[in-house]
Design a protein around this motif. Structure first.
Motif, PDB file in Angstrom:
ATOM      1  N   PRO A  31       0.816  -1.219   0.000  1.00 29.17           N
ATOM      2  CA  PRO A  31       0.000   0.000   0.000  1.00 29.17           C
ATOM      3  C   PRO A  31       0.850   1.269   0.000  1.00 29.17           C
ATOM      4  O   PRO A  31       1.956   1.299   0.539  1.00 29.17           O
ATOM      5  CB  PRO A  31      -0.783  -0.112   1.308  1.00 29.17           C
ATOM      6  N   ILE A  32       0.327   2.304  -0.629  1.00 31.39           N
ATOM      7  CA  ILE A  32       0.924   3.626  -0.580  1.00 31.39           C
ATOM      8  C   ILE A  32      -0.069   4.540   0.131  1.00 31.39           C
ATOM      9  O   ILE A  32      -1.209   4.688  -0.327  1.00 31.39           O
ATOM     10  CB  ILE A  32       1.231   4.166  -1.991  1.00 31.39           C
ATOM     11  N   THR A  33       0.329   5.124   1.244  1.00 26.39           N
ATOM     12  CA  THR A  33      -0.606   5.894   2.057  1.00 26.39           C
ATOM     13  C   THR A  33      -0.073   7.300   2.314  1.00 26.39           C
ATOM     14  O   THR A  33       1.135   7.553   2.254  1.00 26.39           O
ATOM     15  CB  THR A  33      -0.859   5.209   3.414  1.00 26.39           C
ATOM     16  N   GLN A  34      -1.001   8.201   2.603  1.00 22.92           N
ATOM     17  CA  GLN A  34      -0.649   9.557   3.003  1.00 22.92           C
ATOM     18  C   GLN A  34      -1.591   9.986   4.117  1.00 22.92           C
ATOM     19  O   GLN A  34      -2.808   9.778   4.027  1.00 22.92           O
ATOM     20  CB  GLN A  34      -0.755  10.532   1.832  1.00 22.92           C
ATOM     21  N   VAL A  35      -1.047  10.597   5.159  1.00 26.32           N
ATOM     22  CA  VAL A  35      -1.835  11.059   6.302  1.00 26.32           C
ATOM     23  C   VAL A  35      -1.969  12.573   6.234  1.00 26.32           C
ATOM     24  O   VAL A  35      -0.989  13.284   5.970  1.00 26.32           O
ATOM     25  CB  VAL A  35      -1.164  10.656   7.629  1.00 26.32           C
ATOM     26  N   THR A  36      -3.174  13.072   6.446  1.00 30.88           N
ATOM     27  CA  THR A  36      -3.400  14.517   6.449  1.00 30.88           C
ATOM     28  C   THR A  36      -4.447  14.860   7.498  1.00 30.88           C
ATOM     29  O   THR A  36      -5.085  13.973   8.072  1.00 30.88           O
ATOM     30  CB  THR A  36      -3.843  15.002   5.059  1.00 30.88           C
ATOM     31  N   ASN A  37      -4.634  16.158   7.760  1.00 29.41           N
ATOM     32  CA  ASN A  37      -5.634  16.574   8.747  1.00 29.41           C
ATOM     33  C   ASN A  37      -6.898  17.070   8.052  1.00 29.41           C
ATOM     34  O   ASN A  37      -6.956  17.177   6.823  1.00 29.41           O
ATOM     35  CB  ASN A  37      -5.056  17.656   9.671  1.00 29.41           C
ATOM     36  N   LEU A  38      -7.894  17.387   8.858  1.00 27.82           N
ATOM     37  CA  LEU A  38      -9.201  17.772   8.329  1.00 27.82           C
ATOM     38  C   LEU A  38      -9.114  18.945   7.363  1.00 27.82           C
ATOM     39  O   LEU A  38      -9.713  18.924   6.290  1.00 27.82           O
ATOM     40  CB  LEU A  38     -10.137  18.120   9.492  1.00 27.82           C
ATOM     41  N   ALA A  39      -8.349  19.959   7.718  1.00 21.91           N
ATOM     42  CA  ALA A  39      -8.295  21.167   6.901  1.00 21.91           C
ATOM     43  C   ALA A  39      -7.639  20.930   5.551  1.00 21.91           C
ATOM     44  O   ALA A  39      -7.830  21.718   4.618  1.00 21.91           O
ATOM     45  CB  ALA A  39      -7.544  22.270   7.661  1.00 21.91           C
ATOM     46  N   SER A  40      -6.870  19.844   5.421  1.00 22.18           N
ATOM     47  CA  SER A  40      -6.097  19.615   4.201  1.00 22.18           C
ATOM     48  C   SER A  40      -6.578  18.427   3.378  1.00 22.18           C
ATOM     49  O   SER A  40      -5.926  18.053   2.399  1.00 22.18           O
ATOM     50  CB  SER A  40      -4.615  19.397   4.568  1.00 22.18           C
ATOM     51  N   VAL A  41      -7.692  17.835   3.746  1.00 20.33           N
ATOM     52  CA  VAL A  41      -8.159  16.633   3.058  1.00 20.33           C
ATOM     53  C   VAL A  41      -8.375  16.887   1.566  1.00 20.33           C
ATOM     54  O   VAL A  41      -7.949  16.108   0.708  1.00 20.33           O
ATOM     55  CB  VAL A  41      -9.455  16.097   3.705  1.00 20.33           C
ATOM     56  N   SER A  42      -9.033  17.990   1.240  1.00 21.17           N
ATOM     57  CA  SER A  42      -9.345  18.275  -0.155  1.00 21.17           C
ATOM     58  C   SER A  42      -8.085  18.424  -0.996  1.00 21.17           C
ATOM     59  O   SER A  42      -7.969  17.835  -2.083  1.00 21.17           O
ATOM     60  CB  SER A  42     -10.191  19.548  -0.255  1.00 21.17           C
ATOM     61  N   VAL A  43      -7.122  19.200  -0.507  1.00 23.32           N
ATOM     62  CA  VAL A  43      -5.870  19.412  -1.238  1.00 23.32           C
ATOM     63  C   VAL A  43      -5.093  18.103  -1.362  1.00 23.32           C
ATOM     64  O   VAL A  43      -4.579  17.770  -2.440  1.00 23.32           O
ATOM     65  CB  VAL A  43      -5.008  20.482  -0.540  1.00 23.32           C
ATOM     66  N   ALA A  44      -5.025  17.345  -0.264  1.00 29.85           N
ATOM     67  CA  ALA A  44      -4.286  16.086  -0.281  1.00 29.85           C
ATOM     68  C   ALA A  44      -4.898  15.095  -1.260  1.00 29.85           C
ATOM     69  O   ALA A  44      -4.176  14.404  -1.993  1.00 29.85           O
ATOM     70  CB  ALA A  44      -4.251  15.487   1.121  1.00 29.85           C
ATOM     71  N   ALA A  45      -6.212  15.014  -1.306  1.00 29.89           N
ATOM     72  CA  ALA A  45      -6.875  14.084  -2.224  1.00 29.89           C
ATOM     73  C   ALA A  45      -6.634  14.481  -3.674  1.00 29.89           C
ATOM     74  O   ALA A  45      -6.442  13.625  -4.544  1.00 29.89           O
ATOM     75  CB  ALA A  45      -8.369  14.039  -1.925  1.00 29.89           C
ATOM     76  N   ARG A  46      -6.617  15.767  -3.949  1.00 29.32           N
ATOM     77  CA  ARG A  46      -6.383  16.239  -5.319  1.00 29.32           C
ATOM     78  C   ARG A  46      -4.955  15.941  -5.767  1.00 29.32           C
ATOM     79  O   ARG A  46      -4.719  15.564  -6.920  1.00 29.32           O
ATOM     80  CB  ARG A  46      -6.670  17.736  -5.392  1.00 29.32           C
ATOM     81  N   GLN A  47      -4.008  16.081  -4.865  1.00 26.00           N
ATOM     82  CA  GLN A  47      -2.608  15.864  -5.223  1.00 26.00           C
ATOM     83  C   GLN A  47      -2.226  14.388  -5.202  1.00 26.00           C
ATOM     84  O   GLN A  47      -1.484  13.919  -6.069  1.00 26.00           O
ATOM     85  CB  GLN A  47      -1.717  16.658  -4.263  1.00 26.00           C
ATOM     86  N   PHE A  48      -2.735  13.670  -4.220  1.00 25.39           N
ATOM     87  CA  PHE A  48      -2.338  12.272  -4.013  1.00 25.39           C
ATOM     88  C   PHE A  48      -3.109  11.313  -4.912  1.00 25.39           C
ATOM     89  O   PHE A  48      -2.627  10.238  -5.260  1.00 25.39           O
ATOM     90  CB  PHE A  48      -2.539  11.921  -2.537  1.00 25.39           C
ATOM     91  N   LYS A  49      -4.357  11.676  -5.253  1.00 30.26           N
ATOM     92  CA  LYS A  49      -5.233  10.850  -6.089  1.00 30.26           C
ATOM     93  C   LYS A  49      -5.354   9.424  -5.537  1.00 30.26           C
ATOM     94  O   LYS A  49      -5.010   8.434  -6.210  1.00 30.26           O
ATOM     95  CB  LYS A  49      -4.728  10.811  -7.526  1.00 30.26           C
ATOM     96  N   PRO A  50      -5.892   9.280  -4.320  1.00 29.82           N
ATOM     97  CA  PRO A  50      -5.969   7.959  -3.690  1.00 29.82           C
ATOM     98  C   PRO A  50      -7.073   7.092  -4.283  1.00 29.82           C
ATOM     99  O   PRO A  50      -8.009   7.589  -4.918  1.00 29.82           O
ATOM    100  CB  PRO A  50      -6.284   8.301  -2.233  1.00 29.82           C
ATOM    101  N   ASP A  51      -6.967   5.800  -4.070  1.00 33.26           N
ATOM    102  CA  ASP A  51      -8.046   4.876  -4.426  1.00 33.26           C
ATOM    103  C   ASP A  51      -9.161   4.915  -3.383  1.00 33.26           C
ATOM    104  O   ASP A  51     -10.296   4.528  -3.670  1.00 33.26           O
ATOM    105  CB  ASP A  51      -7.514   3.443  -4.520  1.00 33.26           C
ATOM    106  N   ALA A  52      -8.830   5.357  -2.160  1.00 35.77           N
ATOM    107  CA  ALA A  52      -9.819   5.434  -1.091  1.00 35.77           C
ATOM    108  C   ALA A  52      -9.348   6.433  -0.040  1.00 35.77           C
ATOM    109  O   ALA A  52      -8.155   6.648   0.136  1.00 35.77           O
ATOM    110  CB  ALA A  52     -10.040   4.067  -0.443  1.00 35.77           C
ATOM    111  N   VAL A  53     -10.325   7.026   0.649  1.00 30.40           N
ATOM    112  CA  VAL A  53     -10.051   7.930   1.773  1.00 30.40           C
ATOM    113  C   VAL A  53     -10.664   7.317   3.021  1.00 30.40           C
ATOM    114  O   VAL A  53     -11.843   6.956   3.027  1.00 30.40           O
ATOM    115  CB  VAL A  53     -10.650   9.332   1.521  1.00 30.40           C
ATOM    116  N   VAL A  54      -9.867   7.196   4.081  1.00 27.02           N
ATOM    117  CA  VAL A  54     -10.350   6.680   5.367  1.00 27.02           C
ATOM    118  C   VAL A  54     -10.267   7.811   6.380  1.00 27.02           C
ATOM    119  O   VAL A  54      -9.186   8.347   6.635  1.00 27.02           O
ATOM    120  CB  VAL A  54      -9.505   5.480   5.848  1.00 27.02           C
ATOM    121  N   LEU A  55     -11.404   8.190   6.943  1.00 25.24           N
ATOM    122  CA  LEU A  55     -11.474   9.298   7.890  1.00 25.24           C
ATOM    123  C   LEU A  55     -11.656   8.745   9.298  1.00 25.24           C
ATOM    124  O   LEU A  55     -12.613   8.023   9.568  1.00 25.24           O
ATOM    125  CB  LEU A  55     -12.639  10.220   7.539  1.00 25.24           C
TER     126      LEU A  55
END
Length: 230
Positions: free
Chosen positions: A17-41
């Motif tokens: 797996p390739i994972t990235q951890v981010t906080n609430l305020a940065s979820v949108s930016v992180a998802a746009r840059q990282f392009k994950p297959d799934a987001v776990v909150l």
């Protein structure tokens, strides 16, 4: 520690797996840059009316628009559904600010009743030979999951379907699967679904008496990989 547990659990279910951890305020930016297959909150016991409203709204814009599959655990279900018009209240139906202390809680292992066993998040539950679920889940449509929360939603948001309910928290588990979205709100903590209490006994861990939370987590990841988010 909770984040480390979640990452460890993903490694048990996903090859390389390739994972990235981010906080609430940065979820949108992180998802746009990282392009994950799934987001776990996952991961907060803080009342949501303490948050900066602009942070909540930025997240709401993300959750309403995203086509990436999302899993919200028992702590993040309220945050997710705020974006779809639901209201967050205590388990005895008070406003958050009206009862900060001595709230009723769903804590430790709790039973929840499945209301829609045909949903694919319950893959194998209707097949006695699947070997996935314990007898009580297949026979009584009941799950036994580790919980620790004192908030709930006042209703099922528009576009969501109720999947499971409990005595204290009526809107316990839901799914949104329209307009290209796949969003599950589940009554589990992904960081505690695999705990081995006998291996390392700390205050963060508990004896793993049920594998139901792990199965829900695994089934979600399988569905996420199959989801067409284009």
């Amino acid at each position: 520690m909770a984040i480390e547990n979640i990452l460890s659990n993903i490694e048990r279910l996903v090859q390389r797996p390739i994972t990235q951890v981010t906080n609430l305020a940065s979820v949108s930016v992180a998802a746009r840059q990282f392009k994950p297959d799934a987001v776990v909150l996952s991961g907060t016991l803080r009342d949501f009316d303490y948050y900066d409203p602009s942070v909540i709204e930025t997240f709401a814009e993300f959750i309403r628009a995203t086509r990436t599959p999302v899993l919200c655990d028992l702590w993040w279900t309220p945050t997710c559904c705020l974006g779809f018009g639901a209201k967050v209240i205590t388990l005895d139906r008070l406003e958050q600010h009206e009862q900060r202390e001595n709230r009723p809680l769903e804590y430790q292992y709790r039973f929840i009743r499945i209301t829609d066993p045909k949903d694919p998040i319950f893959r194998g539950i209707n097949n006695p030979s699947s070997g996935l679920w314990q007898d009580y889940a297949q026979q009584s449509r009941v799950l036994r999951v580790w919980q620790n929360h004192g908030l709930q939603l006042d209703r099922v948001p528009e576009g969501f379907t109720l999947l499971a309910t409990s005595y204290l928290c009526r809107n316990q588990m839901m799914v949104k699967r329209d307009q290209g979205q796949l969003i599950y709100t589940v009554p589990i903590s992904p960081g505690e679904a695999f705990e081995d209490w006998n291996k390392s006994r700390t205050r963060w861990e508990h004896q793993n008496e049920s594998r139901d939370g792990r199965i829900l987590f695994e089934n979600f990841l399988t569905l996420a990989l199959k989801h067409d988010n284009k």
